[in-house]
Design an enzyme around this catalytic site. Structure first.
Site, PDB file in Angstrom:
ATOM      1  N   ASP A   9       0.841  -1.204   0.000  1.00 38.13           N
ATOM      2  CA  ASP A   9       0.000   0.000   0.000  1.00 38.13           C
ATOM      3  C   ASP A   9       0.876   1.253   0.000  1.00 38.13           C
ATOM      4  OD1 ASP A   9       0.901  -0.497   2.619  1.00 38.13           O
ATOM      5  OD2 ASP A   9      -0.896   0.348   3.555  1.00 38.13           O
ATOM      6  N   HIS A 242       9.994  -0.365   8.703  1.00 36.80           N
ATOM      7  CA  HIS A 242       9.028  -1.467   8.723  1.00 36.80           C
ATOM      8  C   HIS A 242       9.057  -2.455   7.537  1.00 36.80           C
ATOM      9  CE1 HIS A 242       7.074   0.307  12.181  1.00 36.80           C
ATOM     10  NE2 HIS A 242       6.786   1.419  11.527  1.00 36.80           N
TER      11      HIS A 242
END
Ligand SMILES: [Ca+2]
Length: 317
Positions: A9, A242
């Site tokens: 995303d 991340h």
């Protein structure tokens, strides 16, 4: 070679992980599937196409889900304070539309057909909500036995969450989908906040890479500035990387320490989106973790070596 479908995303940290997957010599990026989360599905798909175009990535882009697998969940506002209004840290010069074709199939069908065409060979690297993967499992449960591994960025086990005291954003964004993915009979590796929140890249480290790197690395530096500003409450002039941690695991699992066990996701209530492992070997009375596949959960990471591998890979032009 690792054949990888990247479910993403984009997303600032997503962009860095995409460039890592594109440039690592042992990774064959065979597809990019988009998911809503850091921004709307229109925006994340546009961003995937933009990065594909800018970085000459051959892999096709397939557009994914725009609602949670349980459509009765209420959507929250997009996290524009993290990833900017355009999902790429308000980087200027991102066109509204990219003149590139999108794969005609929805993301979950792209995943099914690509896995079936490459049985036992595909690693799914999923760094957004798990909706596309859960849809693929629902439509064709047999793919669980045909996928090599699923490496996800999401969850938290022995550290706090980042969108609630107990939940991490990707899991919290679609807990029912994540529970389907964690409990399916395929090999899931969960790279969560236990390891990603302690793997931070400083602004100066990023800037030094940009000075030595090509246009793509300079663009990463540019689109990361807003995200680094967001992290000032938690990181000293830097950012958590991340999604790149999940990408790194594919080629360097030895940089992680892991435990194994059944994993469930809390769906609803004050702990909505919490990930909970029943470690293998621990005995409990009969319960909701019984009979589940044993998944792999990262609890430790050699952050300096992970950052070095990211740097070395991004600088391979
Ligand atoms: Ca992401």
């Amino acid at each position: 070679m690792h054949k990888v479908i990247y479910d993403t995303d984009p997303g600032v940290d997503d962009a860095m992980a995409l460039l890592f997957l594109h440039r690592h010599p042992e990774i064959d990026l065979i597809g990019i599937t988009t998911i809503f989360g850091n921004a709307s599905i229109e925006t994340t798909t546009r961003n995937a196409l933009f990065l594909k175009q800018e970085w000459n990535i051959a892999a096709p882009v397939a557009k994914g889900a725009n609602v949670t697998i349980d459509p009765s969940r209420h959507e929250r506002p997009w996290p524009t304070f993290v990833h900017g209004d355009n999902g790429l840290g308000n980087m200027p010069g991102v066109p509204d539309k990219i003149d590139l074709p999108v794969d005609p199939r929805p993301a979950h069908r792209f995943i099914i057909e690509t896995v079936r065409a490459n049985p036992g060979e595909v690693t799914l690297v999923a760094v957004g909500r798990m909706t596309n993967l859960a849809l693929a499992l629902q439509e064709d449960p047999e793919i669980a036995g045909l996928v090599k591994a699923v490496v996800i960025m999401g969850g938290n086990f022995y550290v706090p969450g980042n969108v609630s005291p107990v939940a991490e954003a990707n899991i919290h964004g679609d807990p029912e989908a994540a529970d389907i993915v964690m409990t399916a009979p395929w090999k899931v590796v969960v790279i969560g906040l236990d390891v990603t929140a302690i793997t931070t890249m400083s602004r100066s480290y990023m800037r030094d890479m940009a000075e030595k790197g090509d246009k793509a690395v300079k663009q990463l530096d540019e689109l990361s500035q807003f995200y680094i500003d967001f992290y000032k409450h938690a990181v000293e002039d830097g950012m958590m990387v991340h999604d790149s941690c999940a990408a790194v695991y594919v080629v360097a699992p030895e940089l992680f320490t892991t435990i194994t066990g059944g994993v469930r996701v809390v769906c609803g209530g004050i702990a909505d989106g919490q990930t909970v492992i029943k470690p293998d070997g621990r005995r409990f009375p009969p319960g909701d973790w019984d009979g589940l596949p044993s998944q792999i959960v990262a609890t430790g990471i050699e952050s300096d070596k992970v950052l070095s591998l990211i740097r070395e890979t991004l600088l391979r032009a």
